[in-house]
Structures are given as C-alpha cells and as structure tokens.
Write a protein that holds these residues in place. Structure first.
Motif, mmCIF file in Angstrom:
data_model
loop_
_atom_site.group_PDB
_atom_site.id
_atom_site.type_symbol
_atom_site.label_atom_id
_atom_site.label_comp_id
_atom_site.label_asym_id
_atom_site.label_seq_id
_atom_site.Cartn_x
_atom_site.Cartn_y
_atom_site.Cartn_z
ATOM 1 N N GLN A 81 0.049 7.748 -6.527
ATOM 2 C CA GLN A 81 -0.772 8.893 -6.168
ATOM 3 C C GLN A 81 0.033 10.179 -6.009
ATOM 4 O O GLN A 81 -0.366 11.228 -6.501
ATOM 5 C CB GLN A 81 -1.546 8.605 -4.888
ATOM 6 C CG GLN A 81 -2.551 7.490 -5.060
ATOM 7 C CD GLN A 81 -3.170 7.061 -3.753
ATOM 8 O OE1 GLN A 81 -2.769 7.510 -2.696
ATOM 9 N NE2 GLN A 81 -4.153 6.189 -3.836
ATOM 10 N N HIS A 82 1.183 10.119 -5.339
ATOM 11 C CA HIS A 82 1.940 11.337 -5.049
ATOM 12 C C HIS A 82 2.736 11.847 -6.240
ATOM 13 O O HIS A 82 3.201 12.972 -6.226
ATOM 14 C CB HIS A 82 2.868 11.115 -3.852
ATOM 15 C CG HIS A 82 2.131 11.022 -2.564
ATOM 16 N ND1 HIS A 82 1.485 12.089 -1.999
ATOM 17 C CD2 HIS A 82 1.916 9.983 -1.736
ATOM 18 C CE1 HIS A 82 0.906 11.718 -0.877
ATOM 19 N NE2 HIS A 82 1.154 10.439 -0.694
ATOM 20 N N GLU A 102 -1.235 8.837 -11.776
ATOM 21 C CA GLU A 102 -2.176 7.739 -11.569
ATOM 22 C C GLU A 102 -2.992 7.400 -12.819
ATOM 23 O O GLU A 102 -3.349 6.250 -13.021
ATOM 24 C CB GLU A 102 -3.100 8.005 -10.386
ATOM 25 C CG GLU A 102 -3.896 9.278 -10.461
ATOM 26 C CD GLU A 102 -3.216 10.437 -9.782
ATOM 27 O OE1 GLU A 102 -3.734 11.543 -9.898
ATOM 28 O OE2 GLU A 102 -2.188 10.256 -9.145
ATOM 29 N N MET A 111 2.291 1.767 -3.503
ATOM 30 C CA MET A 111 1.266 2.278 -4.410
ATOM 31 C C MET A 111 0.977 3.749 -4.137
ATOM 32 O O MET A 111 0.832 4.556 -5.050
ATOM 33 C CB MET A 111 -0.032 1.476 -4.275
ATOM 34 C CG MET A 111 0.057 0.061 -4.738
ATOM 35 S SD MET A 111 0.445 0.018 -6.481
ATOM 36 C CE MET A 111 1.839 -1.037 -6.458
ATOM 37 N N GLN A 112 0.891 4.096 -2.866
ATOM 38 C CA GLN A 112 0.596 5.484 -2.489
ATOM 39 C C GLN A 112 1.708 6.417 -2.957
ATOM 40 O O GLN A 112 1.445 7.446 -3.556
ATOM 41 C CB GLN A 112 0.427 5.587 -0.977
ATOM 42 C CG GLN A 112 0.141 6.972 -0.484
ATOM 43 C CD GLN A 112 0.135 7.038 1.027
ATOM 44 O OE1 GLN A 112 0.685 6.176 1.689
ATOM 45 N NE2 GLN A 112 -0.477 8.063 1.555
ATOM 46 N N LYS A 113 2.955 6.068 -2.707
ATOM 47 C CA LYS A 113 4.076 6.947 -3.030
ATOM 48 C C LYS A 113 4.375 6.995 -4.521
ATOM 49 O O LYS A 113 4.736 8.041 -5.045
ATOM 50 C CB LYS A 113 5.344 6.521 -2.268
ATOM 51 C CG LYS A 113 5.252 6.754 -0.784
ATOM 52 C CD LYS A 113 5.195 8.233 -0.492
ATOM 53 C CE LYS A 113 5.084 8.458 0.999
ATOM 54 N NZ LYS A 113 5.086 9.863 1.331
ATOM 55 N N GLU A 152 0.826 -1.209 0.000
ATOM 56 C CA GLU A 152 0.000 0.000 0.000
ATOM 57 C C GLU A 152 0.858 1.255 0.000
ATOM 58 O O GLU A 152 0.549 2.226 -0.694
ATOM 59 C CB GLU A 152 -0.943 -0.006 1.201
ATOM 60 C CG GLU A 152 -2.054 -1.015 1.102
ATOM 61 C CD GLU A 152 -2.895 -1.079 2.361
ATOM 62 O OE1 GLU A 152 -2.715 -0.236 3.255
ATOM 63 O OE2 GLU A 152 -3.742 -1.987 2.434
ATOM 64 N N ARG A 153 1.928 1.244 0.775
ATOM 65 C CA ARG A 153 2.827 2.398 0.836
ATOM 66 C C ARG A 153 3.491 2.639 -0.523
ATOM 67 O O ARG A 153 3.616 3.775 -0.966
ATOM 68 C CB ARG A 153 3.878 2.156 1.912
ATOM 69 C CG ARG A 153 4.865 3.252 2.116
ATOM 70 C CD ARG A 153 4.234 4.413 2.870
ATOM 71 N NE ARG A 153 5.256 5.327 3.308
ATOM 72 C CZ ARG A 153 5.339 5.816 4.517
ATOM 73 N NH1 ARG A 153 4.452 5.480 5.421
ATOM 74 N NH2 ARG A 153 6.278 6.652 4.825
ATOM 75 N N ASP A 202 9.873 6.235 0.680
ATOM 76 C CA ASP A 202 9.645 7.678 0.566
ATOM 77 C C ASP A 202 10.649 8.335 -0.377
ATOM 78 O O ASP A 202 10.280 9.165 -1.215
ATOM 79 C CB ASP A 202 9.720 8.349 1.939
ATOM 80 C CG ASP A 202 8.549 7.962 2.838
ATOM 81 O OD1 ASP A 202 7.546 7.434 2.323
ATOM 82 O OD2 ASP A 202 8.664 8.191 4.064
#
Length: 120
Positions: free
Chosen positions: A28-29, A33, A23-25, A20-21, A77
């Motif tokens: 989305q960021h 996307e 995919m998020q970084k 999940e981390r 990150d």
C-alpha cells in the motif's frame, strides 16, 4: 494475479500482525498495489537481529530490498521505505521529461512559385 510468499528461517516470529504490517508497508505505501505480480519476503532471526529481504516483481520492474534491526517492526518499516524509494526512482525515470529539447516547428515553403506567363 498476485502471489505472496512469506518465508521465515531460523524460527523468526511470523504472526498475523507481522503479515499485515508487511502487506501494508510493501504494497500500500509503495504505490504498487495494482502492479505487483509476485512478492517474496524472507525473515531471518540471528540472535537479537532480525533480517528481512523482499523481492518484488511488478509490471514496472523488479525491486529488491534488505533491512535488519533489533526490532522486527522497525526493520519492516525500513524495508518498506527502501522499496518505496526504488519505486519513486523508477517512476521518475519513466515519466516523460518536459522541455528536454527544442520542438520542431514546420518551416513554411519559401520557394517562389513558378507561374505561367502569357507571352503576347
């Protein structure tokens, strides 16, 4: 359709929270996307160091980033930040530049008009 492949080599930790981390970084960021076609992430554990490589294929271009660190989440990150910077750089290069030259203004025709003169 987006393909996502996450590989872990040398028994690197790969839990759902890590997925999940990532995919998020990475998605989305970065602002990509809607544009990502293929994403391949490789995790490698070498002693205490964790190395992460990401290869992204989007309709805007290809991206590659590599990050490492003792903490897995910090490495993720850093990886997301590297991909985001690459995406921003590509966006700036693609954007049309304003006032990059003189605009062409149509020049009015200054040739004298020849008119028929009546001879008496």
């Amino acid at each position: 359709m987006m393909q996502v492949r996450i590989s872990n080599l040398n028994d690197a930790k790969l839990s759902t929270a890590v997925r999940e981390r990532l995919m998020q970084k990475l998605i989305q960021h970065t602002g990509l996307e809607d544009h990502i076609l293929d994403l391949h992430v490789t995790l490698t554990q070498d002693g205490r160091m964790t190395c992460i490589e990401a290869k992204l294929q989007s309709d805007q271009g290809r991206y590659f980033a590599k990050a490492s660190g003792e903490n897995l989440y910090q490495a993720i990150d850093h990886l997301g930040e590297k991909v985001r910077k690459q995406a921003e750089k590509k966006r700036r290069l693609v954007e049309p530049k304003r006032a990059c030259g003189m605009k062409r203004v149509p020049v009015p025709d200054m040739t004298p008009a020849i008119s028929a003169v009546a001879i008496n």
